[in-house]
Design an enzyme around this catalytic site. Structure first.
Site, PDB file in Angstrom:
ATOM      1  N   ASN A 143       1.493  -6.199 -10.555  1.00 34.96           N
ATOM      2  CA  ASN A 143       0.573  -5.871  -9.476  1.00 34.96           C
ATOM      3  C   ASN A 143      -0.765  -6.539  -9.772  1.00 34.96           C
ATOM      4  O   ASN A 143      -1.062  -6.899 -10.914  1.00 34.96           O
ATOM      5  CB  ASN A 143       0.384  -4.345  -9.401  1.00 34.96           C
ATOM      6  CG  ASN A 143      -0.549  -3.921  -8.275  1.00 34.96           C
ATOM      7  OD1 ASN A 143      -0.391  -4.361  -7.135  1.00 34.96           O
ATOM      8  ND2 ASN A 143      -1.514  -3.078  -8.576  1.00 34.96           N
ATOM      9  N   GLU A 176      -8.384 -13.733  -7.271  1.00 28.10           N
ATOM     10  CA  GLU A 176      -7.011 -13.223  -7.211  1.00 28.10           C
ATOM     11  C   GLU A 176      -6.029 -14.348  -6.896  1.00 28.10           C
ATOM     12  O   GLU A 176      -4.950 -14.437  -7.497  1.00 28.10           O
ATOM     13  CB  GLU A 176      -6.897 -12.135  -6.139  1.00 28.10           C
ATOM     14  CG  GLU A 176      -7.611 -10.835  -6.460  1.00 28.10           C
ATOM     15  CD  GLU A 176      -7.498  -9.832  -5.337  1.00 28.10           C
ATOM     16  OE1 GLU A 176      -6.813 -10.124  -4.332  1.00 28.10           O
ATOM     17  OE2 GLU A 176      -8.096  -8.742  -5.453  1.00 28.10           O
ATOM     18  N   MET A 186       0.808  -1.217   0.000  1.00 25.69           N
ATOM     19  CA  MET A 186       0.000   0.000   0.000  1.00 25.69           C
ATOM     20  C   MET A 186       0.844   1.271   0.000  1.00 25.69           C
ATOM     21  O   MET A 186       0.669   2.174   0.811  1.00 25.69           O
ATOM     22  CB  MET A 186      -0.946  -0.022   1.207  1.00 25.69           C
ATOM     23  CG  MET A 186      -1.857  -1.229   1.247  1.00 25.69           C
ATOM     24  SD  MET A 186      -2.854  -1.430  -0.253  1.00 25.69           S
ATOM     25  CE  MET A 186      -3.968  -0.044  -0.082  1.00 25.69           C
ATOM     26  N   HIS A 201      -4.934  -5.783  -9.159  1.00 27.56           N
ATOM     27  CA  HIS A 201      -5.873  -4.732  -8.782  1.00 27.56           C
ATOM     28  C   HIS A 201      -7.281  -5.300  -8.770  1.00 27.56           C
ATOM     29  O   HIS A 201      -7.666  -6.024  -9.697  1.00 27.56           O
ATOM     30  CB  HIS A 201      -5.784  -3.568  -9.780  1.00 27.56           C
ATOM     31  CG  HIS A 201      -6.676  -2.429  -9.425  1.00 27.56           C
ATOM     32  ND1 HIS A 201      -6.411  -1.578  -8.378  1.00 27.56           N
ATOM     33  CD2 HIS A 201      -7.836  -1.994  -9.982  1.00 27.56           C
ATOM     34  CE1 HIS A 201      -7.374  -0.674  -8.295  1.00 27.56           C
ATOM     35  NE2 HIS A 201      -8.246  -0.903  -9.254  1.00 27.56           N
ATOM     36  N   ILE A 230       2.507   4.165  -2.934  1.00 26.99           N
ATOM     37  CA  ILE A 230       2.660   4.606  -4.315  1.00 26.99           C
ATOM     38  C   ILE A 230       4.150   4.691  -4.623  1.00 26.99           C
ATOM     39  O   ILE A 230       4.905   5.369  -3.925  1.00 26.99           O
ATOM     40  CB  ILE A 230       1.972   5.966  -4.536  1.00 26.99           C
ATOM     41  CG1 ILE A 230       0.470   5.833  -4.327  1.00 26.99           C
ATOM     42  CG2 ILE A 230       2.268   6.492  -5.941  1.00 26.99           C
ATOM     43  CD1 ILE A 230      -0.293   7.143  -4.402  1.00 26.99           C
ATOM     44  N   GLU A 243       2.085   5.462 -14.325  1.00 23.85           N
ATOM     45  CA  GLU A 243       0.731   5.886 -13.960  1.00 23.85           C
ATOM     46  C   GLU A 243       0.050   4.773 -13.185  1.00 23.85           C
ATOM     47  O   GLU A 243       0.071   3.611 -13.614  1.00 23.85           O
ATOM     48  CB  GLU A 243      -0.077   6.216 -15.219  1.00 23.85           C
ATOM     49  CG  GLU A 243      -1.486   6.690 -14.926  1.00 23.85           C
ATOM     50  CD  GLU A 243      -2.297   6.925 -16.190  1.00 23.85           C
ATOM     51  OE1 GLU A 243      -3.535   7.058 -16.074  1.00 23.85           O
ATOM     52  OE2 GLU A 243      -1.709   6.949 -17.288  1.00 23.85           O
TER      53      GLU A 243
END
Length: 216
Positions: A108, A175, A91, A110, A93, A144
């Site tokens: 990753n 997942e 968690m 999502h 950025i 991004e």
């Protein structure tokens, strides 16, 4: 064939980490060589230690800025000589410098069918939007957020009585299936990132990646 080395970054419970640990136990193509958490109390660290995987805690609060924190991450990851870096509920950025350092070997997962619902609270947002399906996406990481090339998606129907919590439970199970699969594809040489997109078995994947057809 030498196994590829995978490093996993976590911040919490590590359920996706556990799915990858379980998969790695019978995989000829990769092993997890290290797990890093930015939180010392992350339960995922216990999962890793039970599997005899080296761990490191690098707390972001101990650094003056994101760049310094990411440099410390890079130092530890590179000491483990990672072929692939996996974000599993990490968690934070990441800086442009970090992403560029691992371009093409940083993935990753999502909890949405990207490009829909980037960011947080994806399950409730999908319900509020009146959508009929929701899911998860494994993708290469770009500068991004949640915008890198998709690798694989899995979807489930949104039921009339679904809450964000019930939807999240089904998404988590999905997942746990597709994330180890993507790791295996990469480490066996089947998957790579190109300038045009994600390539699986030398075929360019579409804008949503490979679509898993199993039902949740």
């Amino acid at each position: 064939m030498t196994k590829k080395s995978v490093v996993v970054l976590i911040s919490g419970a590590g359920s996706n980490l556990q799915a990858i640990i379980d998969d790695a136990a019978h995989q000829p193509d990769y092993s997890i060589v290290g797990v890093i958490s930015n939180k010392s109390d992350a339960f995922g660290l216990i999962r890793a230690r039970k599997a005899d995987i080296p761990t490191a805690v690098i707390q972001h609060r101990n650094f003056t800025d994101r760049e310094a924190f990411d440099r410390a991450l890079i130092k530890q990851i590179d000491e483990w000589d990672a072929d692939l870096v996996v974000l599993a509920g990490f968690m934070r950025i990441l800086t442009t410098g970090f992403v560029q350092h691992y371009t093409g070997r940083l993935i990753n997962i999502h909890p949405s069918l990207l490009p829909k619902h980037k960011g947080l609270d994806t399950h409730q947002r999908a319900i509020d939007a009146g959508e009929t399906e929701h899911g998860c996406t494994v993708h290469f990481v770009s500068e991004e957020m949640d915008a890198g090339y998709p690798i694989i998606q899995s979807a489930t129907e949104i039921k009339a009585d679904d809450s964000a919590e019930s939807l999240a439970e089904r998404i988590h199970l999905m997942e746990h299936k597709i994330y180890p699969l993507a790791v295996s594809w990469f480490c066996s040489g089947r998957l790579k990132q190109t300038a045009e997109g994600a390539l699986l078995d030398n075929e360019l994947l579409g804008p949503s990646g490979y679509r898993d057809q199993s039902k949740a």
